[in-house]
Scaffold this active site. Sequence first.
Site, PDB file in Angstrom:
ATOM      1  N   ARG A  68       0.826  -1.220   0.000  1.00 56.70           N
ATOM      2  CA  ARG A  68       0.000   0.000   0.000  1.00 56.70           C
ATOM      3  C   ARG A  68       0.857   1.266   0.000  1.00 56.70           C
ATOM      4  NH1 ARG A  68      -3.220  -2.484   3.907  1.00 56.70           N
ATOM      5  NH2 ARG A  68      -2.816  -0.957   5.527  1.00 56.70           N
ATOM      6  N   TYR A  72       0.330   4.511  -2.246  1.00 52.78           N
ATOM      7  CA  TYR A  72       0.183   5.870  -1.724  1.00 52.78           C
ATOM      8  C   TYR A  72       1.179   6.824  -2.380  1.00 52.78           C
ATOM      9  CZ  TYR A  72      -2.591   3.641   1.957  1.00 52.78           C
ATOM     10  OH  TYR A  72      -3.532   2.918   2.641  1.00 52.78           O
ATOM     11  N   TYR A  94     -13.068   9.430   1.552  1.00 52.56           N
ATOM     12  CA  TYR A  94     -14.273   9.315   2.373  1.00 52.56           C
ATOM     13  C   TYR A  94     -13.907   9.666   3.820  1.00 52.56           C
ATOM     14  CZ  TYR A  94     -12.721   4.704   3.991  1.00 52.56           C
ATOM     15  OH  TYR A  94     -12.013   3.680   4.542  1.00 52.56           O
ATOM     16  N   HIS A  96     -13.010  11.879   6.959  1.00 51.84           N
ATOM     17  CA  HIS A  96     -12.194  13.098   7.095  1.00 51.84           C
ATOM     18  C   HIS A  96     -10.933  12.899   6.258  1.00 51.84           C
ATOM     19  CE1 HIS A  96      -9.602  16.123   8.785  1.00 51.84           C
ATOM     20  NE2 HIS A  96     -10.527  16.542   9.633  1.00 51.84           N
ATOM     21  N   VAL A  99      -7.700  11.849   8.265  1.00 55.90           N
ATOM     22  CA  VAL A  99      -7.684  10.718   9.200  1.00 55.90           C
ATOM     23  C   VAL A  99      -7.344   9.446   8.432  1.00 55.90           C
ATOM     24  CG1 VAL A  99      -9.047   9.350  10.820  1.00 55.90           C
ATOM     25  CG2 VAL A  99      -9.373  11.824  10.717  1.00 55.90           C
ATOM     26  N   ALA A 126     -15.259   8.373  10.531  1.00 54.45           N
ATOM     27  CA  ALA A 126     -15.915   7.211  11.135  1.00 54.45           C
ATOM     28  C   ALA A 126     -16.005   7.387  12.656  1.00 54.45           C
ATOM     29  CB  ALA A 126     -15.136   5.943  10.788  1.00 54.45           C
ATOM     30  N   GLN A 168      -8.861   0.105  11.862  1.00 51.17           N
ATOM     31  CA  GLN A 168      -8.255  -0.872  10.943  1.00 51.17           C
ATOM     32  C   GLN A 168      -7.988  -2.216  11.622  1.00 51.17           C
ATOM     33  OE1 GLN A 168      -6.551   1.959   7.501  1.00 51.17           O
ATOM     34  NE2 GLN A 168      -4.960   1.262   8.850  1.00 51.17           N
ATOM     35  N   ALA A 211     -20.206   2.217  10.738  1.00 52.27           N
ATOM     36  CA  ALA A 211     -21.191   3.269  10.471  1.00 52.27           C
ATOM     37  C   ALA A 211     -21.909   2.965   9.160  1.00 52.27           C
ATOM     38  CB  ALA A 211     -20.474   4.615  10.357  1.00 52.27           C
TER      39      ALA A 211
HETATM   40  C1  LIG Z   1      -8.074   4.159   5.764  1.00 49.65           C
HETATM   41  S1  LIG Z   1      -9.069   4.455   7.175  1.00 49.65           S
HETATM   42  C2  LIG Z   1     -10.093   5.737   6.557  1.00 49.65           C
HETATM   43  C3  LIG Z   1     -10.688   6.619   7.632  1.00 49.65           C
HETATM   44  C4  LIG Z   1     -11.512   7.765   7.074  1.00 49.65           C
HETATM   45  N1  LIG Z   1     -10.656   8.732   6.414  1.00 49.65           N
HETATM   46  C5  LIG Z   1     -12.319   8.475   8.165  1.00 49.65           C
HETATM   47  O1  LIG Z   1     -12.138   9.687   8.336  1.00 49.65           O
HETATM   48  O2  LIG Z   1     -13.144   7.851   8.816  1.00 49.65           O
HETATM   49  C6  LIG Z   1     -10.052   3.024   7.183  1.00 49.65           C
HETATM   50  C7  LIG Z   1     -10.549   2.705   8.584  1.00 49.65           C
HETATM   51  O3  LIG Z   1     -11.524   3.672   8.955  1.00 49.65           O
HETATM   52  C8  LIG Z   1     -12.535   3.054   9.729  1.00 49.65           C
HETATM   53  N2  LIG Z   1     -13.795   3.103   8.966  1.00 49.65           N
HETATM   54  C9  LIG Z   1     -13.963   3.359   7.667  1.00 49.65           C
HETATM   55  N3  LIG Z   1     -15.263   3.316   7.330  1.00 49.65           N
HETATM   56  C10 LIG Z   1     -15.918   2.996   8.462  1.00 49.65           C
HETATM   57  C11 LIG Z   1     -17.281   2.787   8.783  1.00 49.65           C
HETATM   58  N4  LIG Z   1     -18.240   2.876   7.852  1.00 49.65           N
HETATM   59  N5  LIG Z   1     -17.590   2.488  10.057  1.00 49.65           N
HETATM   60  C12 LIG Z   1     -16.640   2.383  11.008  1.00 49.65           C
HETATM   61  N6  LIG Z   1     -15.352   2.556  10.764  1.00 49.65           N
HETATM   62  C13 LIG Z   1     -14.984   2.864   9.508  1.00 49.65           C
HETATM   63  C14 LIG Z   1     -12.104   1.597   9.934  1.00 49.65           C
HETATM   64  O4  LIG Z   1     -11.351   1.518  11.138  1.00 49.65           O
HETATM   65  C15 LIG Z   1     -11.244   1.362   8.716  1.00 49.65           C
HETATM   66  O5  LIG Z   1     -10.345   0.292   8.897  1.00 49.65           O
END
Ligand SMILES: C[S@@+](CC[C@H](N)C(=O)[O-])C[C@H]1O[C@@H](n2cnc3c(N)ncnc32)[C@H](O)[C@@H]1O
Length: 272
Positions: A68, A72, A94, A96, A99, A126, A168, A211
């Site tokens: 990955r 990136y 998607y 923030h 994050v 999330a 994650q 979520a």
């Molecule tokens: C690469 S990160 C992206 C986070 C994203 N930028 C955010 O602001 O939520 C991926 C992680 O975000 C969390 N995540 C993403 N989508 C989610 C959801 N629908 N519900 C809960 N956690 C979520 C999980 O921990 C997942 O492994």
Amino acid sequence: MKRHRGSFSALGIGIRAPSQTTPEASARIKRAEKVFSLVADPLAEYWISSLNQNTESLGALYSVGKDRRDTYREMVERIVDAVRAGLRVCAVAYGHPGVAAYPLHESVRRLRAEGFDAEMLPGISAEDCLFADLGIDPIVGGCRSYEATDFLVHSRGVDTAGNLILWQVGAIAETGFKLERGAWNPHGIAVLTEVLLETYPPNHEVIVYEAAQLPVCEALIQRVALASLPEAHITPMSTLFVPPLSKPAVDQTMLRRLGMAKKVVARAGGSG
Ligand SMILES: C[S@@+](CC[C@H](N)C(=O)[O-])C[C@H]1O[C@@H](n2cnc3c(N)ncnc32)[C@H](O)[C@@H]1O
């Protein structure tokens, strides 16, 4: 015609686009000359393209077996090159955009260092959805939030009087990319469970949280005893929430130092 200087906006569309997308993020997408999308959901992808036809998905840069970090790096190159070419560029993730989104932070850093205008606008993450869906106030008891592999590899330890959020959990120790919709590394979840069991009792209830990504769906909230976490349904989108086990101890010396001792005694007596 004189070309204007390139600029960059890192944007997030929330977890449920478009309803969680801020008006300022939508406006940036509409007026961009080039939009790169880094979203996982085809509906969100479609919506972004409907706002701006000059949208290109960077999702194709992921591939099975590819590290990955290489993906990136390639994303950053694509973004930075477009700005250097003089375009008004957006990259849209998607949640923030700051994050767990290395390519967006890195693009902002690189472009600012080169003298370009580069901004990041906040989005609904999330974790924000988790606070709302699970009824958690992060400043009540405090809240620590870690990427799950980072939590394990750096032996972060826990504050059992506070809230713990692990991101994650479905991709522990996985540096590549997989198409599996379930957990990418069940062994990593077993190790995480063992580590948490060093501090929390086996029957401590934890929550595997997802979520809702569509307004018509509900959040997935699986409450399981910690010892049963390896049997829970965990996906790459899951976030683990570990509630507090105890209340924080009060530092009497600090109470006196802050002049709060009398107030606390008065409140305990019901007069405050
Ligand atoms: C690469 S990160 C992206 C986070 C994203 N930028 C955010 O602001 O939520 C991926 C992680 O975000 C969390 N995540 C993403 N989508 C989610 C959801 N629908 N519900 C809960 N956690 C979520 C999980 O921990 C997942 O492994």
